[in-house]
Design a protein around this motif. Sequence first.
Motif, PDB file in Angstrom:
ATOM      1  N   VAL A 177       0.845  -1.204   0.000  1.00  0.00           N
ATOM      2  CA  VAL A 177       0.000   0.000   0.000  1.00  0.00           C
ATOM      3  C   VAL A 177       0.877   1.249   0.000  1.00  0.00           C
ATOM      4  O   VAL A 177       1.917   1.298   0.664  1.00  0.00           O
ATOM      5  CB  VAL A 177      -0.932  -0.003   1.238  1.00  0.00           C
ATOM      6  N   GLU A 178       0.447   2.220  -0.761  1.00  0.00           N
ATOM      7  CA  GLU A 178       1.164   3.496  -0.881  1.00  0.00           C
ATOM      8  C   GLU A 178       0.592   4.497   0.133  1.00  0.00           C
ATOM      9  O   GLU A 178      -0.620   4.571   0.313  1.00  0.00           O
ATOM     10  CB  GLU A 178       0.985   4.014  -2.315  1.00  0.00           C
ATOM     11  N   HIS A 179       1.478   5.272   0.761  1.00  0.00           N
ATOM     12  CA  HIS A 179       1.008   6.285   1.715  1.00  0.00           C
ATOM     13  C   HIS A 179       0.202   7.359   0.999  1.00  0.00           C
ATOM     14  O   HIS A 179      -0.768   7.874   1.527  1.00  0.00           O
ATOM     15  CB  HIS A 179       2.180   6.951   2.418  1.00  0.00           C
ATOM     16  N   ALA A 180       0.649   7.736  -0.185  1.00  0.00           N
ATOM     17  CA  ALA A 180      -0.037   8.753  -0.984  1.00  0.00           C
ATOM     18  C   ALA A 180      -0.269  10.052  -0.228  1.00  0.00           C
ATOM     19  O   ALA A 180      -1.340  10.651  -0.308  1.00  0.00           O
ATOM     20  CB  ALA A 180      -1.359   8.209  -1.543  1.00  0.00           C
ATOM     21  N   GLY A 233       1.566  15.893   4.784  1.00  0.00           N
ATOM     22  CA  GLY A 233       1.200  14.530   5.117  1.00  0.00           C
ATOM     23  C   GLY A 233       2.383  13.589   5.166  1.00  0.00           C
ATOM     24  O   GLY A 233       3.379  13.782   4.463  1.00  0.00           O
ATOM     25  N   PHE A 235       1.979   9.999   7.326  1.00  0.00           N
ATOM     26  CA  PHE A 235       1.355   8.692   7.574  1.00  0.00           C
ATOM     27  C   PHE A 235       2.401   7.595   7.771  1.00  0.00           C
ATOM     28  O   PHE A 235       2.193   6.446   7.393  1.00  0.00           O
ATOM     29  CB  PHE A 235       0.397   8.335   6.426  1.00  0.00           C
ATOM     30  N   MET A 348       4.218   2.445   7.995  1.00  0.00           N
ATOM     31  CA  MET A 348       2.998   3.111   7.546  1.00  0.00           C
ATOM     32  C   MET A 348       1.966   2.994   8.652  1.00  0.00           C
ATOM     33  O   MET A 348       1.804   1.923   9.250  1.00  0.00           O
ATOM     34  CB  MET A 348       2.464   2.501   6.245  1.00  0.00           C
ATOM     35  N   ASN A 476       3.380  17.025  11.322  1.00  0.00           N
ATOM     36  CA  ASN A 476       3.285  16.324  10.039  1.00  0.00           C
ATOM     37  C   ASN A 476       2.059  16.757   9.257  1.00  0.00           C
ATOM     38  O   ASN A 476       1.826  16.274   8.161  1.00  0.00           O
ATOM     39  CB  ASN A 476       3.189  14.812  10.267  1.00  0.00           C
ATOM     40  N   GLN A 653      -8.508  12.946  12.967  1.00  0.00           N
ATOM     41  CA  GLN A 653      -7.714  11.717  12.950  1.00  0.00           C
ATOM     42  C   GLN A 653      -8.620  10.491  12.796  1.00  0.00           C
ATOM     43  O   GLN A 653      -8.288   9.561  12.084  1.00  0.00           O
ATOM     44  CB  GLN A 653      -6.880  11.590  14.232  1.00  0.00           C
ATOM     45  N   GLY A 656      -9.967  10.545   8.999  1.00  0.00           N
ATOM     46  CA  GLY A 656      -8.904  10.277   8.034  1.00  0.00           C
ATOM     47  C   GLY A 656      -8.391   8.851   8.147  1.00  0.00           C
ATOM     48  O   GLY A 656      -8.103   8.200   7.144  1.00  0.00           O
ATOM     49  N   ALA A 659     -10.971   6.499   6.643  1.00  0.00           N
ATOM     50  CA  ALA A 659     -10.947   6.584   5.174  1.00  0.00           C
ATOM     51  C   ALA A 659      -9.788   5.760   4.622  1.00  0.00           C
ATOM     52  O   ALA A 659      -9.943   4.983   3.675  1.00  0.00           O
ATOM     53  CB  ALA A 659     -10.816   8.039   4.739  1.00  0.00           C
ATOM     54  N   MET A 660      -8.622   5.909   5.259  1.00  0.00           N
ATOM     55  CA  MET A 660      -7.452   5.173   4.791  1.00  0.00           C
ATOM     56  C   MET A 660      -7.643   3.671   5.014  1.00  0.00           C
ATOM     57  O   MET A 660      -7.230   2.845   4.195  1.00  0.00           O
ATOM     58  CB  MET A 660      -6.218   5.685   5.542  1.00  0.00           C
ATOM     59  N   GLU A 668      -7.299  -0.350  -2.335  1.00  0.00           N
ATOM     60  CA  GLU A 668      -5.936   0.159  -2.554  1.00  0.00           C
ATOM     61  C   GLU A 668      -4.939  -0.975  -2.738  1.00  0.00           C
ATOM     62  O   GLU A 668      -4.925  -1.930  -1.959  1.00  0.00           O
ATOM     63  CB  GLU A 668      -5.495   1.009  -1.356  1.00  0.00           C
TER      64      GLU A 668
ATOM     65  N   CYS B  99      -3.029  18.591   6.875  1.00  0.00           N
ATOM     66  CA  CYS B  99      -1.715  18.955   6.322  1.00  0.00           C
ATOM     67  C   CYS B  99      -1.825  20.184   5.439  1.00  0.00           C
ATOM     68  O   CYS B  99      -0.864  20.924   5.259  1.00  0.00           O
ATOM     69  CB  CYS B  99      -1.086  17.780   5.586  1.00  0.00           C
ATOM     70  N   ARG B 135      -5.844  13.092   1.669  1.00  0.00           N
ATOM     71  CA  ARG B 135      -5.456  11.846   2.324  1.00  0.00           C
ATOM     72  C   ARG B 135      -5.610  11.942   3.839  1.00  0.00           C
ATOM     73  O   ARG B 135      -5.516  10.938   4.532  1.00  0.00           O
ATOM     74  CB  ARG B 135      -4.003  11.518   1.952  1.00  0.00           C
ATOM     75  N   CYS B 136      -5.823  13.165   4.363  1.00  0.00           N
ATOM     76  CA  CYS B 136      -5.831  13.333   5.825  1.00  0.00           C
ATOM     77  C   CYS B 136      -7.210  13.231   6.460  1.00  0.00           C
ATOM     78  O   CYS B 136      -7.346  12.698   7.540  1.00  0.00           O
ATOM     79  CB  CYS B 136      -5.267  14.703   6.216  1.00  0.00           C
ATOM     80  N   THR B 137      -8.216  13.830   5.821  1.00  0.00           N
ATOM     81  CA  THR B 137      -9.448  14.145   6.560  1.00  0.00           C
ATOM     82  C   THR B 137     -10.603  13.174   6.360  1.00  0.00           C
ATOM     83  O   THR B 137     -11.600  13.258   7.078  1.00  0.00           O
ATOM     84  CB  THR B 137      -9.989  15.530   6.145  1.00  0.00           C
ATOM     85  N   GLY B 138     -10.522  12.315   5.346  1.00  0.00           N
ATOM     86  CA  GLY B 138     -11.693  11.500   5.027  1.00  0.00           C
ATOM     87  C   GLY B 138     -12.843  12.358   4.513  1.00  0.00           C
ATOM     88  O   GLY B 138     -13.969  11.888   4.417  1.00  0.00           O
TER      89      GLY B 138
END
Lengths: 759, 159
Positions: A177-180, A233, A235, A348, A476, A653, A656, A659-660, A668, B99, B135-138
């Motif tokens: 998986v990529e941090h992106a 960012g 992550f 990650m 970050n 947090q 996000g 979502a990730m 992903e 970010c 990518r941070c917040t959803g």
Amino acid sequence: MKDNPKYWRNDAYAKVTGKAKYTDDIKQYDMLYGVPVYSDFVHAKILDIKTEKAQQATGVVRVLTCKDVPGTNRYGQIIKDFRIFADDKIRYNGDVVALIVASSRELALEASRLVEVTAEEISPVLDAEEAMKNEVFVHENHGTNVINHHKIRRGNVEEGFKQSDIIIEEKFETQFVEHAYMETEAAVCTLRQDGVMEVYGSMQHPFSTRRFVAAVLGVDLSEVEVIGTPMGGGFGGKDDTAAIICARAALAAKITGKPVKISYRRDWSVRESYKRHPYKVYYKMGLSRDGKINAVRCKIIADGGAYCSVTPWVTWRSTVQCCGPYVVDNVHCDTYGVYTNNVVTGAMRGFGSPQMNFVIESVMEIAASKLKISSIGLRKKNVVRQNSTTITGQVLNNHIVSMEQVLDTLIENFDYFNKYRKCSFGKSDSDELYGVGLAMCYRGMSIGAEGVDFNSAIINVQKDGSVLLETGIHENGQGAESAMILCLSGELGIPKEKIRYRRPSTSTIPDGGTTVASRGTLLGTSAVVNAAKILKEKITDVIGNILNSGADKNLIFKDGKILGIDGKSITFEEAISVMYEKRVYPYSFGVFTPPMIDWNEETGQGNPYFTYVYGAQAIELIVNKKTGKVKLLNAVAVHDVGKEINPGMLRGQFYGGMAMGIGYGLFEKIKIKNGRIENLNLTSYHVPRSVDLPEMKALIVENNDPTSTSGAKGIGEPANELMAPAVANAIYNATGIRYYKLPVMFEGDKNIKDSVNKK
Amino acid sequence: MDFIYLNNQKVNIPENKLEKKLIEFLREDMNLTGVKNACDSGACGACAVLVDNQINKICFKKVKDVIGKKILTIEGMAESDGTLHPLQQAFIGYGAVQCGYCTPGMILTAHAYLLKNPKPSRNEIRYALRGNLCRCTGYQQIIDAIEAASVYYVEEPSG
């Protein structure tokens, strides 16, 4: 507009106006540009790197290779195997052979095509399990492709299986998986007039970056100053690779004597930077008919890619947490991190726990279904409670063990049982299959027995009562600075507007460790509280008499005032003014050192972490039988965070991370063919978009943690490590199909459609 | 000479800049670094700006493509005295910024959308943001912020 006054961060104004200057936004007079050169090889012995043509191209100032490194070309946080520039071999397709330094980025790019690499191809090893056979070595000097082997040896698993009525035995696989992070890697380096190399960069560990830069340049740590710069960012993804890029820019700046900028294109970033480890997990669990887990045996194989990075630490966490938040008396776990010629893997968000949570929380539901009992009941039968002993022999008695409280909060707010009853389980009269799923976990806080763990804060009150604050924690993008300011504002009883966070620099505060492992808020605010305590003692010593309370230490700092016990008060500013008159600096240095931990590497027993956090998440979805599309309806997360510091950013947090986690669970995946990454940009790597995601809800449980002086714990990673199993369980409850491989939609809509229709 | 209207100011464009990538012209020549290049392939929306009130990802555009047009970047959203636009204020007030790298593109995309549809549902906002990656917040608090700020886009009934 009516704002929530608590929803605040110190850098928000700069970020909504475009004034925030990220690394690539920095311009310096006479600045040169660096561009990396890759080769097409995956695994090859280098015979020759010809740079002459590139050197003569228009605008080119220097072409750097491993021969130009004055210090060490080989470095790393655990094993020093990272090549700053490839020297003996190409070990993966992202290895950099040279850096073109030119007067513009365009000219550097053009010249980068002129570097010729002659090499003898070696058959690459691209599967971690294959690599363990040691038929081809990635690092000959290491003698084996196995980077590390962690163990848990507890009780007698064979006895445990004998006592069991059912055995679950499954193999699970997860993906790269990529941090992106939205901002790719970047660095601007300048050799300052005093001989210090000044580094601005997009990296989440300034102190680690400083070690890399100093090692490559062959200079002392004090000769490198890494300066915090707004960062788009991380992550977990901006440690080693980001530090190496800073080191290359620093080398170029040192050799040319001019400022040098490197700013990565997205395809370079995806090609070179480390990823989340793919895991193969062989998992066997034995249970009694009443649901008690008697034994777990597991073998975990992690693809470490071409260089070690932090693979031993990532896989250590997987080992320690290999049974989830459950009490199991008999455990035998073997975990291997393995070199391959794939892209490097490293830190990650979640750091070895998302993979294992997917496995464990799937197995729990498989077991419940086999035992024909409620999966919630099964979880509660085995869950860790106050004073429980974990699989490493740690007694959970120094904080509130809130796993059950968190789970119950989730079940109630999500209305889990009612929704569960409505699940389709593969049967539906319409095209739509409905499902809900949940998962829960505990997580050891901070880095644990992986490394040295402490942090500091400096409070420097100015003559007018305004305050300068700094800590060894890095911003970050998560809001670390704001959390520190809000914490200090509460401690000193002064408005947050009176406090400025100093621009962070590795030259002004001691090394506070990495801003990773969800440790920023815990370690940072605890150091702030300790520094504030020292400052308040100093103030009390000076003004105690003025407030007529003698040597009484019980002054109250509140609403911008300092109050004595007999009702007298002075303002904070007045008190500071008196301090300066009496020649006492209102300055303090506070350190937070967490409780000691211990670990036996041979038995896998000990106290690996000084405290734990507890979380549970659930999701509701619909699978369309005809199209195979998955529509997410609603997601809820509950986490015990110890103590809330910054409500807006805390919720951020949660969302996000969820979502990730959803992206990780559903779609992903870095696709690698013959060692080369196929989806090198955001056009083909699927980062969750707004339309992919459901409405989300964040529920906060607060049980102040006595092991941290601020009471706060972490949330960055816990929020990210549960959605994959929750999604997989929801898909099962909708379709009746169990996925043992991530991402669930590994072929997009197709594989779900095919398997639903095959059923 | 060719010109553009950049954040309400007329900017002359010398001929040798016409072939330059618009994003590089804005970042390097105009020092407007709020516009970000995060993918160079039209996937992420970090480079989105308004061109004649329409949202545009400009990583593929050249300066010559916008001659005579009105461009609004994030630097043009606040008042000249620094007072924030209510949409910017909402991004702060609803915790929509982490970010911050996607933030300029997000705000401008939302601004262009609210100009067209001042009373959107949450789902419509979600759909309007489909071209912008964060990518941070959803996206949750970004949608909260846009929903809250939408009241400032509704025109007062006349008479």
